[in-house]
Design an enzyme around this catalytic site. Structure first.
Site, PDB file in Angstrom:
ATOM      1  N   LYS A 141       0.846  -1.184   0.000  1.00 41.40           N
ATOM      2  CA  LYS A 141       0.000   0.000   0.000  1.00 41.40           C
ATOM      3  C   LYS A 141       0.885   1.238   0.000  1.00 41.40           C
ATOM      4  CE  LYS A 141       0.776   1.912   3.304  1.00 41.40           C
ATOM      5  NZ  LYS A 141       2.066   2.409   3.917  1.00 41.40           N
ATOM      6  N   TYR A 226      -4.392   4.354   6.146  1.00 40.14           N
ATOM      7  CA  TYR A 226      -4.954   3.483   7.188  1.00 40.14           C
ATOM      8  C   TYR A 226      -6.176   4.131   7.836  1.00 40.14           C
ATOM      9  CZ  TYR A 226      -0.846   0.464   7.040  1.00 40.14           C
ATOM     10  OH  TYR A 226       0.128  -0.408   6.636  1.00 40.14           O
TER      11      TYR A 226
HETATM   12  P1  NAD Z   1      12.415   1.423   2.172  1.00 40.19           P
HETATM   13  O1  NAD Z   1      12.883   2.767   1.743  1.00 40.19           O
HETATM   14  O2  NAD Z   1      12.906   0.896   3.461  1.00 40.19           O
HETATM   15  O3  NAD Z   1      12.762   0.349   1.045  1.00 40.19           O
HETATM   16  C1  NAD Z   1      12.563   0.603  -0.318  1.00 40.19           C
HETATM   17  C2  NAD Z   1      13.372  -0.382  -1.141  1.00 40.19           C
HETATM   18  O4  NAD Z   1      13.247  -0.033  -2.515  1.00 40.19           O
HETATM   19  C3  NAD Z   1      14.883  -0.360  -0.808  1.00 40.19           C
HETATM   20  O5  NAD Z   1      15.360  -1.675  -0.784  1.00 40.19           O
HETATM   21  C4  NAD Z   1      15.489   0.391  -1.980  1.00 40.19           C
HETATM   22  O6  NAD Z   1      16.800  -0.034  -2.262  1.00 40.19           O
HETATM   23  C5  NAD Z   1      14.541  -0.008  -3.111  1.00 40.19           C
HETATM   24  N1  NAD Z   1      14.566   0.938  -4.229  1.00 40.19           N
HETATM   25  C6  NAD Z   1      14.665   0.591  -5.513  1.00 40.19           C
HETATM   26  N2  NAD Z   1      14.692   1.679  -6.290  1.00 40.19           N
HETATM   27  C7  NAD Z   1      14.627   2.736  -5.482  1.00 40.19           C
HETATM   28  C8  NAD Z   1      14.632   4.135  -5.701  1.00 40.19           C
HETATM   29  N3  NAD Z   1      14.689   4.655  -6.949  1.00 40.19           N
HETATM   30  N4  NAD Z   1      14.551   4.937  -4.630  1.00 40.19           N
HETATM   31  C9  NAD Z   1      14.460   4.452  -3.394  1.00 40.19           C
HETATM   32  N5  NAD Z   1      14.455   3.114  -3.113  1.00 40.19           N
HETATM   33  C10 NAD Z   1      14.535   2.275  -4.158  1.00 40.19           C
HETATM   34  O7  NAD Z   1      10.809   1.454   2.146  1.00 40.19           O
HETATM   35  P2  NAD Z   1       9.823   0.481   2.898  1.00 40.19           P
HETATM   36  O8  NAD Z   1       9.481   1.066   4.207  1.00 40.19           O
HETATM   37  O9  NAD Z   1      10.306  -0.909   2.853  1.00 40.19           O
HETATM   38  O10 NAD Z   1       8.500   0.655   1.973  1.00 40.19           O
HETATM   39  C11 NAD Z   1       8.343  -0.043   0.757  1.00 40.19           C
HETATM   40  C12 NAD Z   1       6.850  -0.156   0.446  1.00 40.19           C
HETATM   41  O11 NAD Z   1       6.225  -0.877   1.484  1.00 40.19           O
HETATM   42  C13 NAD Z   1       6.116   1.183   0.353  1.00 40.19           C
HETATM   43  O12 NAD Z   1       5.141   1.119  -0.640  1.00 40.19           O
HETATM   44  C14 NAD Z   1       5.469   1.326   1.720  1.00 40.19           C
HETATM   45  O13 NAD Z   1       4.293   2.112   1.708  1.00 40.19           O
HETATM   46  C15 NAD Z   1       5.154  -0.121   2.036  1.00 40.19           C
HETATM   47  N6  NAD Z   1       5.096  -0.379   3.488  1.00 40.19           N
HETATM   48  C16 NAD Z   1       4.006  -1.017   3.979  1.00 40.19           C
HETATM   49  C17 NAD Z   1       3.904  -1.285   5.318  1.00 40.19           C
HETATM   50  C18 NAD Z   1       2.712  -2.017   5.875  1.00 40.19           C
HETATM   51  O14 NAD Z   1       2.554  -2.070   7.081  1.00 40.19           O
HETATM   52  N7  NAD Z   1       1.898  -2.626   5.030  1.00 40.19           N
HETATM   53  C19 NAD Z   1       4.931  -0.869   6.190  1.00 40.19           C
HETATM   54  C20 NAD Z   1       6.046  -0.235   5.652  1.00 40.19           C
HETATM   55  C21 NAD Z   1       6.115   0.004   4.286  1.00 40.19           C
END
Ligand code: NAD
Length: 374
Positions: A141, A226
């Protein structure tokens, strides 16, 4: 405590008691299983795309507990992460891809489901490519940053005859299911008003979440979703209008590209109204429903738990579960059984939310009440 709450607690305790000598089958207040029963058949192989914080800290550990799926592969742009994950989770090299080689996943029989865990603006490309590779997809999401992108993702999955789930982990979570029941079954009478809010103080101002082109907006896209979900699932209704207001920025240097705090109000067909806040500058996490004959609330309501709940008649008692394991097991059970996923966790639901998020921004930008019935 109400009869139904006592009964649900009794049922839960009875089942927990039984688990000491038989299978650990837990049920929620509906009598539905809230823990997957071990299957005789195989587990679906999941490949995580994007090994950032959510994959590393939540999904991979949850996949060590799942009954219906397992961590089978990864897709990453960082070779050192690939090495680390192969070792830690015993993933064969053949199941590791980068963003260029990703499409070859089509030939990999170990991978049944691709789980897209990338920044929001990248969801569309990777969901479409996963569907074209013939895989079922779970997408985090918010589903995407525009309704058009959501529609493309739905179309691609339909065309490939594959299912698309959104990472709505709370839809399998017992406290959340209980407040859905309390609201939708009008256990305390009709809902009059709701407060549904989610926010936190964000750290690193250079991260993608602070860039509108990658995140689609600020806290509304990230956690405000949420609060939108909360008001929809306790009423079981779709909002018919929205008004919204941006707060003044208290840290304008930090919030150059996205909103800092945003408030919005929905009206629902039954007459219920909701008031919500989302913020990247301070924390809030609650879902409160005021009903004609009482009230119920969750606080915390949307994080990884343990969630906590109360009603005007006493505490909400539910088992504490791993949200991510429940979600992935629930989705994969339906996939293994060849069933259509329930509407409320599919791409159609993701699209509904993204349309509402856009309407909230439009209402805040124009200062007008937006009619959502059209
Ligand atoms: P994060 O920044 O920790 O991780 C993002 C990942 O994408 C990294 O591994 C990064 O290397 C990669 N990536 C690839 N290309 C990229 C670019 N151009 N710029 C930046 N990063 C790039 O983010 P996250 O917290 O893991 O979030 C990822 C997704 O998961 C989002 O859509 C977020 O909304 C979702 N999320 C959902 C929940 C939930 O509870 N359902 C919780 C956290 C995150």
């Amino acid at each position: 405590m109400s009869n139904s709450l006592i009964q649900s607690r009794r049922r839960f305790l009875m089942n927990v008691g039984a688990s000491a000598i038989t299978l650990p089958v837990l049920t929620d207040a509906f009598g539905n299983s809230i823990q997957s029963e071990p299957r005789q058949g195989r587990k679906l192989g999941i490949a995580l795309v994007g090994l950032g914080s959510y994959s590393k800290n939540q999904l991979a550990p949850a996949l060590q507990q799942t009954q219906n799926c397992r961590l089978a592969g990864v897709v990453t742009g960082t070779p050192s992460k690939a090495e680390e994950w192969m070792q830690k989770y015993n993933i064969p090299k053949a199941n590791v891809y980068d963003y260029k080689t990703f499409d070859r996943i089509a030939d990999n029989k170990d991978i049944d489901v691709v789980y897209v865990v990338l920044p929001n603006s990248m969801h569309e490309e990777f969901v479409v490519r996963a569907a074209q590779a013939g895989k079922h997809v779970i997408c985090e999401k918010p589903m995407a940053i525009t309704p058009k992108a959501c529609q493309n993702m739905i179309e691609a999955c339909k065309k490939a005859n594959k299912q698309l789930a959104i990472g709505y982990r709370l839809h399998y979570e017992p406290f959340t299911k209980e407040v859905m029941r309390l609201g939708q079954e009008k256990v305390f009478g009709p809902i009059k008003f709701i407060e549904s809010s989610d926010g936190f103080r964000i750290g690193d101002p250079t991260q993608w979440r602070m860039k509108k082109d990658m995140a689609g907006g600020g806290p509304l896209m990230d956690v405000g979703i949420y609060a939108v979900q909360g008001s929809r699932y306790v009423t079981g209704e779709e909002p018919i209008s929205v008004t919204a207001q941006f707060s003044p920025k208290t840290e304008p240097q930090k919030f150059k590209d996205v909103e800092e705090t945003l408030f919005w109000q929905f009206e629902f067909p039954s007459g219920a109204v909701s008031n919500s806040t989302t913020s990247y500058t301070a924390g809030i996490e609650r879902l409160y429903a005021a009903c004609q004959n009482g009230w119920f609330e969750l606080s915390p309501a949307f994080g990884y738990g343990p969630l906590k709940g109360r009603t005007s008649k006493g505490p909400i008692e539910q088992p504490v579960v791993n949200h991510q394991a429940m979600h992935m097991d629930g989705v994969c059970k339906d996939l293994l059984d060849g069933k259509k996923l329930p509407d409320h966790i599919t791409g159609e639901e993701g699209l509904r939310d993204v349309r509402l998020l856009q309407a909230i921004y439009r209402a805040a930008e124009t200062g007008r009440k937006i009619d959502l019935k059209a």
